[in-house]
Design an enzyme around this catalytic site. Structure first.
Site, PDB file in Angstrom:
ATOM      1  N   HIS A   1      33.981  47.280  40.869  1.00 33.17           N
ATOM      2  CA  HIS A   1      34.613  48.081  39.827  1.00 33.17           C
ATOM      3  C   HIS A   1      33.621  48.415  38.715  1.00 33.17           C
ATOM      4  CE1 HIS A   1      34.762  43.956  38.285  1.00 33.17           C
ATOM      5  NE2 HIS A   1      34.917  44.465  37.077  1.00 33.17           N
TER       6      HIS A   1
ATOM      7  N   GLU B   1      42.909  46.234  31.069  1.00 34.09           N
ATOM      8  CA  GLU B   1      42.476  45.834  32.402  1.00 34.09           C
ATOM      9  C   GLU B   1      43.088  46.735  33.467  1.00 34.09           C
ATOM     10  OE1 GLU B   1      40.705  43.312  35.389  1.00 34.09           O
ATOM     11  OE2 GLU B   1      40.273  43.769  33.288  1.00 34.09           O
TER      12      GLU B   1
END
Length: 486
Positions: A180, A247
């Site tokens: 990511h 997040e």
């Protein structure tokens, strides 16, 4: 408001530096004088940057081997039964195959009182905006098949915390945080266990390192990276340099593949579209993995760009840095002075029972702090006339705006350990006692009406931490009736 409590995160600080011993190579040389008897250094040497080349110490495991589950906790997460955690000694954020064990720090009072936030029903998704959140607890996002969990604090929970946000993440043994990248810079401190991290910069240079409890990494915004727990699992705190960071907005490689035409993927990766028949049909986020090779060199992939130079490293072996020990506790700092890639400056502070972090403020940065252990209180003064006192336990977060004075007093019978974080190029703080001691006595006496003896007794050095005792009704702290050496 100036400060809040919450379940997660970390940061407070000071220009805490000593001149009592020779400084390691590349260590800051402009240092505030500390109290008599202080030993060690606030900063570590440059040799702690980057891959260490040795296997990490795995003695501090993140595995929780003994715990109790309550009725309904092993049922499928989507059933969403109410979980009565009130009688459990150490509750765990598990529902069916979702979530994982929590090695701590834990704020047990909040967790037991809010089971549906601590162990979310499988039907919950994302965050509901503008709802009333229980003070001190953030949502718990589970990984797949018991691979772990994450819980975050940002401006949705603490509106004043505009400069920094935090995520507490748990990975079970061998589990991955999916490949990511983020829209904000990510600073991390490992609370338990160990991980293998890897990243690539815009020049195609790569870095891989094994980190253990107490170590640190930083990945700038946009830098792709990977995190895998080693055999004992891991829990780590993530601090982002943007208070609104979520997040849930992380850019995941699984989503990239799902949202890009397969013909384009095939062209880009020089293959046939059939190669993508089995790609995940949903994000993986946190998921189980196969064990990483014991030897880091087996995964130390480099291309034409080579490896990221050690003096530009994105990892720092903070656990190997010795603390600066003063009467009442200890401090050690990692900031861009010794870890240049980071935008976050952090002090790891230990305060012995009865002692307190001296009254101070930070001139240029807000402070975001995370309590790893112990119980404490903080009073924040916000000009011109507001003040409020907050109580903290392990797992709690505090936020204090720049220039607002505060202290941190240990109110328990075990050491308080906390991370004090600033979004700043260097730790700086102003000591109230030192300021008064270096102001002409006449000015101090005329202003706040202290006696000559009291003024003479204020030390001219920075105290950092002030010793005390665990009789919290004590009101006289005179040192033998004499002036403290200056």
């Amino acid at each position: 408001m100036a400060s809040y409590t919450g379940l997660l995160a970390a940061c407070l600080a000071a220009t805490l530096i000593s001149t009592s011993a020779a400084a390691p190579a590349s260590m800051p040389t402009t240092q505030a004088a500390g109290p008599p008897g202080a030993t060690g250094q606030l900063y570590g040497p440059e040799t702690l940057e980057g891959p260490g080349g040795e296997p990490v110490d795995t003695a501090d495991s993140a595995i929780v081997s003994h715990y109790d589950l309550v009725p309904g906790q092993q049922e499928e997460a989507d059933i969403g039964l109410y979980l009565d955690l009130s009688a459990v000694r150490s509750p765990q954020p598990i529902r069916g195959t979702n979530g994982g064990t929590d090695p701590g720090p834990q704020n047990l009072m909040y967790e037991k009182a809010n089971p549906d936030l601590y162990a979310r029903p499988g039907t919950d998704a994302g965050d509901v905006r503008n709802a009333k959140w229980p003070m001190g607890l953030s949502t718990n996002r589970p990984g797949l098949n018991g691979a772990g969990f994450a819980r975050q604090q940002n401006t949705d929970e603490l509106p004043a915390a505009t400069a920094m946000a935090g995520v507490d993440m748990r990975l079970s043994p061998h589990a991955y945080r999916e490949l990511h990248w983020h829209s904000a810079g990510e600073w991390s401190y490992i609370l338990n266990g160990s991980v293998r991290v890897g990243a690539m910069d815009d020049l195609g240079q790569t870095t891989y390192d094994d980190l253990t409890t107490g170590d640190v990494w930083f990945f700038p915004a946009g830098m792709p990276h990977s995190i895998q727990a080693l055999g004992e699992g891991a829990e780590f705190l993530l601090v982002f340099d943007d208070g609104s960071f979520s997040e849930d907005a992380t850019a995941l490689v699984s989503e990239l593949f799902l949202r890009t035409p397969k013909q384009v993927l095939a062209k880009d990766l020089k293959t046939d579209i059939s190669a993508f028949d089995n790609i995940p049909q949903d994000e993986l986020y946190i998921f189980p993995g196969t064990p990483a090779p014991a030897n880091l060199s087996a995964q130390n992939i480099t291309g034409p760009g080579g490896a990221i130079p050690k003096n530009q490293a994105y990892t720092y072996h903070f656990s190997d840095q010795q603390p600066y020990v003063v009467p009442g506790g200890s401090v050690k700092i990692v900031d861009p002075t010794t870890f240049p890639v980071s935008t976050i400056s952090v002090a790891l502070v230990t305060i012995e029972p009865g002692a307190m972090r001296e009254i101070h403020w930070h001139p240029t940065s807000d402070e975001w702090n995370f309590f790893i252990a112990g119980n404490a209180r903080i009073t924040i003064f916000q000009a011109p006339q507001a003040s409020q006192t907050f109580d903290y336990a392990e797992g709690d977060v505090g936020y204090i705006s720049a220039t607002e004075s505060h202290y941190i007093e240990n109110t328990g019978d075990v050491p308080v350990v906390l991370l004090e974080c600033l979004r700043a190029p260097k730790f700086t703080d102003i000591s109230v006692a030192q300021w008064l001691s270096l102001t002409p006595p006449q000015v101090v006496k005329d202003t706040i009406h202290l006696s000559d003896q009291v003024i003479a007794n204020i030390p001219k050095y920075k105290q950092y931490i002030i010793p005390g005792n665990t009789n919290y009704t004590t009101t006289n702290f005179t040192v033998n009736g004499n002036a403290t050496p200056s």
